[in-house]
Write an enzyme that holds these catalytic residues in place. Structure first.
Site, PDB file in Angstrom:
ATOM      1  N   ILE A  25      43.597  27.476  58.959  1.00 51.29           N
ATOM      2  CA  ILE A  25      44.516  28.181  58.051  1.00 51.29           C
ATOM      3  C   ILE A  25      44.795  27.330  56.809  1.00 51.29           C
ATOM      4  CG2 ILE A  25      46.831  29.158  57.818  1.00 51.29           C
ATOM      5  CD1 ILE A  25      46.699  29.780  60.871  1.00 51.29           C
ATOM      6  N   ASP A  35      45.075  15.349  56.203  1.00 55.70           N
ATOM      7  CA  ASP A  35      44.587  15.792  57.517  1.00 55.70           C
ATOM      8  C   ASP A  35      43.956  14.586  58.209  1.00 55.70           C
ATOM      9  OD1 ASP A  35      43.537  18.935  58.564  1.00 55.70           O
ATOM     10  OD2 ASP A  35      42.884  17.136  59.626  1.00 55.70           O
ATOM     11  N   ALA A  54      49.718  21.140  59.514  1.00 57.35           N
ATOM     12  CA  ALA A  54      49.197  20.173  60.497  1.00 57.35           C
ATOM     13  C   ALA A  54      49.943  20.335  61.811  1.00 57.35           C
ATOM     14  CB  ALA A  54      49.362  18.748  59.977  1.00 57.35           C
ATOM     15  N   GLN A  66      49.158  20.069  66.448  1.00 60.79           N
ATOM     16  CA  GLN A  66      48.277  20.277  67.580  1.00 60.79           C
ATOM     17  C   GLN A  66      48.468  21.746  67.933  1.00 60.79           C
ATOM     18  OE1 GLN A  66      45.939  18.301  69.508  1.00 60.79           O
ATOM     19  NE2 GLN A  66      45.578  20.437  70.036  1.00 60.79           N
ATOM     20  N   TYR A  97      53.803  24.038  73.608  1.00 55.25           N
ATOM     21  CA  TYR A  97      53.483  24.329  72.207  1.00 55.25           C
ATOM     22  C   TYR A  97      54.579  25.208  71.572  1.00 55.25           C
ATOM     23  CZ  TYR A  97      51.167  26.665  68.280  1.00 55.25           C
ATOM     24  OH  TYR A  97      50.872  27.186  67.041  1.00 55.25           O
ATOM     25  N   ARG A 121      47.502  41.576  71.928  1.00 50.66           N
ATOM     26  CA  ARG A 121      47.698  40.588  70.860  1.00 50.66           C
ATOM     27  C   ARG A 121      47.784  41.293  69.518  1.00 50.66           C
ATOM     28  NH1 ARG A 121      48.660  38.000  74.265  1.00 50.66           N
ATOM     29  NH2 ARG A 121      47.973  35.996  75.049  1.00 50.66           N
ATOM     30  N   ARG A 164      44.665  32.456  82.387  1.00 51.01           N
ATOM     31  CA  ARG A 164      45.009  31.064  82.099  1.00 51.01           C
ATOM     32  C   ARG A 164      46.516  30.910  82.004  1.00 51.01           C
ATOM     33  NH1 ARG A 164      40.503  30.154  77.399  1.00 51.01           N
ATOM     34  NH2 ARG A 164      39.000  29.054  78.672  1.00 51.01           N
TER      35      ARG A 164
HETATM   36  P1  NAD Z   1      43.696  23.894  63.114  1.00 47.73           P
HETATM   37  O1  NAD Z   1      43.648  23.035  64.333  1.00 47.73           O
HETATM   38  O2  NAD Z   1      42.422  24.488  62.607  1.00 47.73           O
HETATM   39  O3  NAD Z   1      44.385  23.128  61.928  1.00 47.73           O
HETATM   40  C1  NAD Z   1      45.347  22.106  62.114  1.00 47.73           C
HETATM   41  C2  NAD Z   1      44.901  20.925  61.297  1.00 47.73           C
HETATM   42  O4  NAD Z   1      45.887  19.889  61.436  1.00 47.73           O
HETATM   43  C3  NAD Z   1      43.578  20.321  61.772  1.00 47.73           C
HETATM   44  O5  NAD Z   1      42.650  20.224  60.710  1.00 47.73           O
HETATM   45  C4  NAD Z   1      43.949  18.934  62.311  1.00 47.73           C
HETATM   46  O6  NAD Z   1      42.945  17.972  62.075  1.00 47.73           O
HETATM   47  C5  NAD Z   1      45.224  18.658  61.540  1.00 47.73           C
HETATM   48  N1  NAD Z   1      46.091  17.720  62.255  1.00 47.73           N
HETATM   49  C6  NAD Z   1      46.399  17.702  63.576  1.00 47.73           C
HETATM   50  N2  NAD Z   1      47.197  16.671  63.857  1.00 47.73           N
HETATM   51  C7  NAD Z   1      47.417  16.027  62.686  1.00 47.73           C
HETATM   52  C8  NAD Z   1      48.154  14.877  62.331  1.00 47.73           C
HETATM   53  N3  NAD Z   1      48.835  14.187  63.257  1.00 47.73           N
HETATM   54  N4  NAD Z   1      48.165  14.488  61.041  1.00 47.73           N
HETATM   55  C9  NAD Z   1      47.469  15.160  60.097  1.00 47.73           C
HETATM   56  N5  NAD Z   1      46.737  16.265  60.378  1.00 47.73           N
HETATM   57  C10 NAD Z   1      46.720  16.689  61.658  1.00 47.73           C
HETATM   58  O7  NAD Z   1      44.733  25.054  63.452  1.00 47.73           O
HETATM   59  P2  NAD Z   1      45.074  26.378  62.635  1.00 47.73           P
HETATM   60  O8  NAD Z   1      44.682  27.521  63.483  1.00 47.73           O
HETATM   61  O9  NAD Z   1      44.568  26.285  61.253  1.00 47.73           O
HETATM   62  O10 NAD Z   1      46.658  26.283  62.631  1.00 47.73           O
HETATM   63  C11 NAD Z   1      47.386  25.880  61.480  1.00 47.73           C
HETATM   64  C12 NAD Z   1      48.865  25.999  61.764  1.00 47.73           C
HETATM   65  O11 NAD Z   1      49.209  27.331  62.091  1.00 47.73           O
HETATM   66  C13 NAD Z   1      49.331  25.146  62.929  1.00 47.73           C
HETATM   67  O12 NAD Z   1      50.607  24.637  62.622  1.00 47.73           O
HETATM   68  C14 NAD Z   1      49.414  26.134  64.071  1.00 47.73           C
HETATM   69  O13 NAD Z   1      50.343  25.712  65.034  1.00 47.73           O
HETATM   70  C15 NAD Z   1      49.859  27.381  63.342  1.00 47.73           C
HETATM   71  N6  NAD Z   1      49.498  28.646  63.994  1.00 47.73           N
HETATM   72  C16 NAD Z   1      48.183  29.000  64.110  1.00 47.73           C
HETATM   73  C17 NAD Z   1      47.870  30.211  64.706  1.00 47.73           C
HETATM   74  C18 NAD Z   1      46.439  30.686  64.846  1.00 47.73           C
HETATM   75  O14 NAD Z   1      46.223  31.737  65.435  1.00 47.73           O
HETATM   76  N7  NAD Z   1      45.437  29.991  64.323  1.00 47.73           N
HETATM   77  C19 NAD Z   1      48.885  31.041  65.193  1.00 47.73           C
HETATM   78  C20 NAD Z   1      50.198  30.626  65.075  1.00 47.73           C
HETATM   79  C21 NAD Z   1      50.501  29.433  64.444  1.00 47.73           C
END
Ligand code: NAD
Length: 328
Positions: free
Chosen positions: A12, A31, A87, A89, A154, A218, A277
């Protein structure tokens, strides 16, 4: 505007940084390239950022660093107008397996950013929250006043992050907005999510695998809609101190999703069912009325349209994306 996107090499955050660069903003991506899934997908995203910055002449910097590193965060936040905090997990199952890691990154990392943003007096911090904060549904679709009872570590970290952001707004007048994303999909999406899995398997003649009976539902959100909501908030104070659902409001059962993908790619395949799961939510369904009222948010695609677009993108990018999805 000068914008810091944390997690900007991820799915995202990668789209957000690309969109901001296209709009002519200056962008820093922070990142740590966390190896949660194949790094090649993040490297491709960073390449796209560099190309977009060159095309649109915006300043662009990628910093490989950690949101938990206070010095790095303070240094980067000091210069920017807006922080867009992605950013984390991500992933419910990863949080069950390793709850300390998820609290460390998602809570401590966020506090670092909020502290730095308060000190620097940034215009706004926009934070990625999640539908996982709701947990057990009492009524659907979820509106923002629905009780929050997360069912995974989470979800707890995302709810804590929201409270922390609100407290910084109330105590320190730091404008913050939390966006509760509902399962996001689209180009370069994370592997190991239902849509990328189903497409990758069906395109290779393997049956889609459903965990559970497939009746869980979903609300899948196309990543461009998430980008539009964040774009609006760069300029708008309308949601400061608040939370907004960002979903599609077009929810679908996992079984219908698997059938939609299967029917488009390999109608002869029989769906396979495996045991459910732990900590997965049973149903998510967003009410987006508040986001519509407050920031004029409008989901742009039905799930069938969005999945069709994702399949087209997958086919066009199969050479580099598929091996990375399959190795994750
Ligand atoms: P993603 O894992 O692709 O992106 C997260 C990024 O954060 C990664 O590139 C990772 O390397 C980086 N990261 C992790 N720990 C870090 C740290 N300690 N310092 C710096 N960078 C760090 O996940 P995403 O799907 O792009 O999600 C982005 C955000 O949206 C997150 O906060 C996630 O919780 C939230 N989110 C995502 C979804 C989804 O469906 N994808 C849904 C709800 C919320």
């Amino acid at each position: 505007m000068y914008i810091l996107v944390t997690g900007g090499a991820g799915f995202i955050g990668g789209h957000l940084a690309e969109a901001f660069l296209t709009d002519g903003h200056d962008v820093i991506v922070l990142d740590n390239l966390e190896p949660f899934y194949a790094e090649g997908i993040k490297q491709r995203t960073l390449e796209i950022h560099r190309e977009t910055a060159t095309e649109h002449e915006g300043a662009y910097q990628f910093v490989e660093g950690d949101v938990r590193d206070q010095d790095t965060v303070e240094q980067l936040v000091a210069d920017v107008d807006i922080v867009v905090h992605q950013a984390a997990q991500a992933g419910v199952r990863a949080s069950v397996a390793n709850p300390r890691k998820v609290t460390d990154i998602n809570i401590d990392g966020t506090v670092n950013l909020l502290e730095a943003a308060k000190e620097a007096g940034v215009e706004r911090v926009i934070l990625a929250s999640s539908s996982s904060v709701y947990g057990k549904p009492e009524s659907l679709p979820y509106d923002e006043d629905h009780p929050t009872e997360p069912v995974s570590p989470y979800g707890v970290t995302k709810l804590t992050q929201e409270h922390m952001a609100r407290v910084y707004t109330e105590l320190h007048n730091l404008p913050t907005v939390c966006l509760r994303y509902f399962t996001v999909y689209g180009p370069r999406m994370r592997p190991n999510m239902a849509i990328s899995n189903f497409v990758s398997r069906c395109i290779n003649g393997k049956p889609p695998v459903i965990y559970g009976d497939g009746q869980q539902t979903r609300d899948f959100t196309y990543v461009r809609d998430v980008v539009d909501a964040n774009r609006t908030l760069l300029e708008s104070a309308a949601a400061d101190g608040d939370v907004l659902n960002i979903g599609s409001s077009d929810n679908i059962s996992i079984q219908s999703l698997a059938e939609t993908v299967r029917d488009q790619l390999a109608p002869e395949l029989e769906i396979v069912y495996e045991s459910a799961r732990e900590a997965d939510a049973q149903h998510t369904h967003a009410s987006v009325e508040k986001a519509q009222e407050v920031i004029g948010y409008e989901p742009s695609r039905t799930i069938t349209e969005g999945v069709g677009e994702f399949i087209e993108w997958y086919q066009a990018n199969r050479d580099w994306y598929e091996p990375l999805v399959q190795s994750s």
